[in-house]
Motif scaffolding. Sequence first.
Motif, mmCIF file in Angstrom:
data_model
loop_
_atom_site.group_PDB
_atom_site.id
_atom_site.type_symbol
_atom_site.label_atom_id
_atom_site.label_comp_id
_atom_site.label_asym_id
_atom_site.label_seq_id
_atom_site.Cartn_x
_atom_site.Cartn_y
_atom_site.Cartn_z
ATOM 1 N N PRO A 1 0.825 -1.212 0.000
ATOM 2 C CA PRO A 1 0.000 0.000 0.000
ATOM 3 C C PRO A 1 0.853 1.254 0.000
ATOM 4 O O PRO A 1 1.784 1.381 0.802
ATOM 5 N N LEU A 2 0.533 2.148 -0.913
ATOM 6 C CA LEU A 2 1.364 3.338 -1.083
ATOM 7 C C LEU A 2 0.482 4.530 -1.372
ATOM 8 O O LEU A 2 -0.580 4.415 -1.976
ATOM 9 N N MET A 3 0.953 5.673 -0.920
ATOM 10 C CA MET A 3 0.205 6.887 -1.152
ATOM 11 C C MET A 3 1.198 7.948 -1.595
ATOM 12 O O MET A 3 2.209 8.138 -0.936
ATOM 13 N N SER A 4 0.935 8.604 -2.692
ATOM 14 C CA SER A 4 1.900 9.596 -3.145
ATOM 15 C C SER A 4 1.236 10.724 -3.916
ATOM 16 O O SER A 4 0.076 10.621 -4.313
ATOM 17 N N ILE A 5 2.002 11.789 -4.111
ATOM 18 C CA ILE A 5 1.485 12.954 -4.819
ATOM 19 C C ILE A 5 1.974 12.923 -6.266
ATOM 20 O O ILE A 5 3.144 12.645 -6.517
ATOM 21 N N LEU A 6 1.074 13.215 -7.182
ATOM 22 C CA LEU A 6 1.460 13.239 -8.584
ATOM 23 C C LEU A 6 1.778 14.657 -9.004
ATOM 24 O O LEU A 6 1.216 15.610 -8.494
ATOM 25 N N LYS A 7 2.691 14.772 -9.965
ATOM 26 C CA LYS A 7 2.890 16.085 -10.571
ATOM 27 C C LYS A 7 2.474 16.003 -12.042
ATOM 28 O O LYS A 7 2.301 14.899 -12.569
ATOM 29 N N VAL B 1 -2.218 3.229 -3.845
ATOM 30 C CA VAL B 1 -2.012 1.842 -4.252
ATOM 31 C C VAL B 1 -2.490 0.943 -3.132
ATOM 32 O O VAL B 1 -2.095 1.109 -1.978
ATOM 33 N N MET B 2 -3.381 0.021 -3.478
ATOM 34 C CA MET B 2 -3.844 -0.943 -2.491
ATOM 35 C C MET B 2 -3.509 -2.324 -2.979
ATOM 36 O O MET B 2 -2.913 -2.497 -4.029
ATOM 37 N N ARG B 3 -3.929 -3.342 -2.243
ATOM 38 C CA ARG B 3 -3.508 -4.701 -2.556
ATOM 39 C C ARG B 3 -3.846 -5.090 -4.003
ATOM 40 O O ARG B 3 -3.019 -5.587 -4.728
ATOM 41 N N ASP B 4 -5.108 -4.892 -4.379
ATOM 42 C CA ASP B 4 -5.510 -5.336 -5.713
ATOM 43 C C ASP B 4 -6.027 -4.189 -6.559
ATOM 44 O O ASP B 4 -6.788 -4.401 -7.493
ATOM 45 N N LYS B 5 -5.654 -2.995 -6.194
ATOM 46 C CA LYS B 5 -6.290 -1.882 -6.863
ATOM 47 C C LYS B 5 -5.420 -0.640 -6.784
ATOM 48 O O LYS B 5 -4.815 -0.369 -5.748
ATOM 49 N N GLU C 1 5.050 8.572 0.042
ATOM 50 C CA GLU C 1 6.165 9.151 -0.683
ATOM 51 C C GLU C 1 5.861 10.585 -1.049
ATOM 52 O O GLU C 1 4.780 10.823 -1.586
ATOM 53 N N PRO C 2 6.637 11.568 -0.800
ATOM 54 C CA PRO C 2 7.940 11.528 -0.147
ATOM 55 C C PRO C 2 7.837 11.117 1.332
ATOM 56 O O PRO C 2 8.591 10.260 1.779
ATOM 57 N N ASP C 3 6.939 11.701 2.104
ATOM 58 C CA ASP C 3 6.706 11.171 3.443
ATOM 59 C C ASP C 3 5.291 11.522 3.872
ATOM 60 O O ASP C 3 4.605 12.302 3.219
ATOM 61 N N ALA C 4 4.887 10.932 4.969
ATOM 62 C CA ALA C 4 3.489 11.021 5.385
ATOM 63 C C ALA C 4 3.019 12.468 5.524
ATOM 64 O O ALA C 4 1.958 12.842 5.019
ATOM 65 N N ASP C 5 3.852 13.278 6.179
ATOM 66 C CA ASP C 5 3.433 14.657 6.420
ATOM 67 C C ASP C 5 3.127 15.393 5.133
ATOM 68 O O ASP C 5 2.114 16.061 5.010
ATOM 69 N N GLU C 6 4.033 15.217 4.194
ATOM 70 C CA GLU C 6 3.896 15.971 2.958
ATOM 71 C C GLU C 6 2.656 15.538 2.180
ATOM 72 O O GLU C 6 1.906 16.361 1.657
ATOM 73 N N VAL C 7 2.450 14.229 2.126
ATOM 74 C CA VAL C 7 1.293 13.711 1.409
ATOM 75 C C VAL C 7 0.005 14.173 2.078
ATOM 76 O O VAL C 7 -0.907 14.683 1.428
ATOM 77 N N LEU C 8 -0.041 14.022 3.389
ATOM 78 C CA LEU C 8 -1.259 14.392 4.108
ATOM 79 C C LEU C 8 -1.528 15.882 4.030
ATOM 80 O O LEU C 8 -2.673 16.316 3.912
ATOM 81 N N ASP C 9 -0.449 16.656 4.089
ATOM 82 C CA ASP C 9 -0.597 18.110 3.979
ATOM 83 C C ASP C 9 -1.299 18.500 2.696
ATOM 84 O O ASP C 9 -2.006 19.498 2.639
ATOM 85 N N LYS C 10 -1.061 17.724 1.679
ATOM 86 C CA LYS C 10 -1.649 18.050 0.385
ATOM 87 C C LYS C 10 -3.043 17.457 0.237
ATOM 88 O O LYS C 10 -3.976 18.115 -0.210
#
Lengths: 143, 313
Positions: free
Chosen positions: A42-48, A73-77, B233-242
């Motif tokens: 599981p992943l969470m990220s910001i897109l540009k 990103v989750m396990r199957d989705k 990514e990059p880290d929790a704070d930054e992601v959550l802040d956004k």
Amino acid sequence: MAKKTIKFEVVTPEKVVLKKQVLQVTVPTEDGEITVLPEHIPLMSILKPGVIEMKLEEGELEVMSVSGGFIEVMRDKIIILADTAERADELDEARIEEARARAEARKKELENVDEVQFANIAVQLEKEMARLKALTRWRRLKK
Amino acid sequence: MTSAKEIKKRIKSISNTKKITKAMEMVAAAKMRRSVEAVLRTRTYANLGWATILNISESKDADKISHPLLEKRKEVKKALIVLIASNRGLCGGFNSAIINKALASVKKHKIPTDFIIIGKRGISIASRFGQNIISEFEKNDSSLIMTDVVAPAKMIINDFLEKKYDKVLMAYTDFISPAKQVPRMRQILPVDIANEDEYLGVVGKSEILKTSKDYIKEKEEKYLSGGFSFMYEPDADEVLDKILPRMIEVQLFQALLESNASEHSARMAAMNKATSAASDLVDELTLYYNKARQAAITAEIAEISAGVAGMKA
């Protein structure tokens, strides 16, 4: 052996742009491009603003432009919450080029005028650039 | 008995009113179609986004991620309600329904509460109840865009962070169908899934999307398999802040769209009722008018024949 696929969804405030099974997805995050395969943790990220590239079940590649947002990103989705997103085959080069030129011209005009407005135009410009990039990459793939 | 002439005058004025209500009904119907389209377009995005945020606040290592917007304060000293009403009246019980809902919740919880009101009409109604209104926002009637909610969203986030309020709720009218709208209260800050009765569902809870508490649970089980934790990514704070402020904006925007669609539907229904009531009244008055006319003729004939009889004698 059948390759493992993962559910992939791209949603914008306007509509659900895409909902497909994919083998892999490459997205532009703030830290650079990453490629997500099935079984990713599981992943969470910001897109540009940039280009999303995905490999469909039959190994076919598809390209999209995105103007920023989030990926979950989750396990199957995989879910992408995008501000705007377009599929490359729906993009029209002439129109983009025009919009880009317009944004650039305005950026020059306004450079010293208004900070907020300038930021808006810069974002617009980035978005058009992303579209253009998606389109060129799409062209290359089709050749 | 009223004279035929007077009745005629009333019939005329009522049919004029009928024409107006009919026109308003048609305008409301057109606006409704547009606002319903808008609400359906953004629903998926808003629901998925909110589900994401709830998942974050629920994840196994939620304790480790400390973001001020997720922080659940032990004691709720003061609350804030963002109430979304309409700009104009003549929409049946639309405004009073949502205001009553908000007031009932204030009464029940007995926590000092301030209000932010969106929509002109709501301001004049709510001020009658003696609630403390800290700010008022106008809203666009037909075409709403995301930037409409940036100001109120920023305000509630700042006030929450400054600890002016320990809880922020949103009162809006959920659009279910053109014939059915439900006033709802929802907590938006802090983001919290395990919430008492006020948590009624994700904005625009619908049968098709199945976006409710169960849906979030289901999503968690299906895709995140118990004991998950997110990598950031990059880290929790930054992601959550956004993502947090953005999703709060989206929620507010969605609530605004829902309310808008509900308002136009409510107005259409109210105007439809008014039009048919006017029709009924015209029918009834026409009957009276004919009776009065007939009575006048009868009286005249009676007079004449009485006169003739008098001459013959």
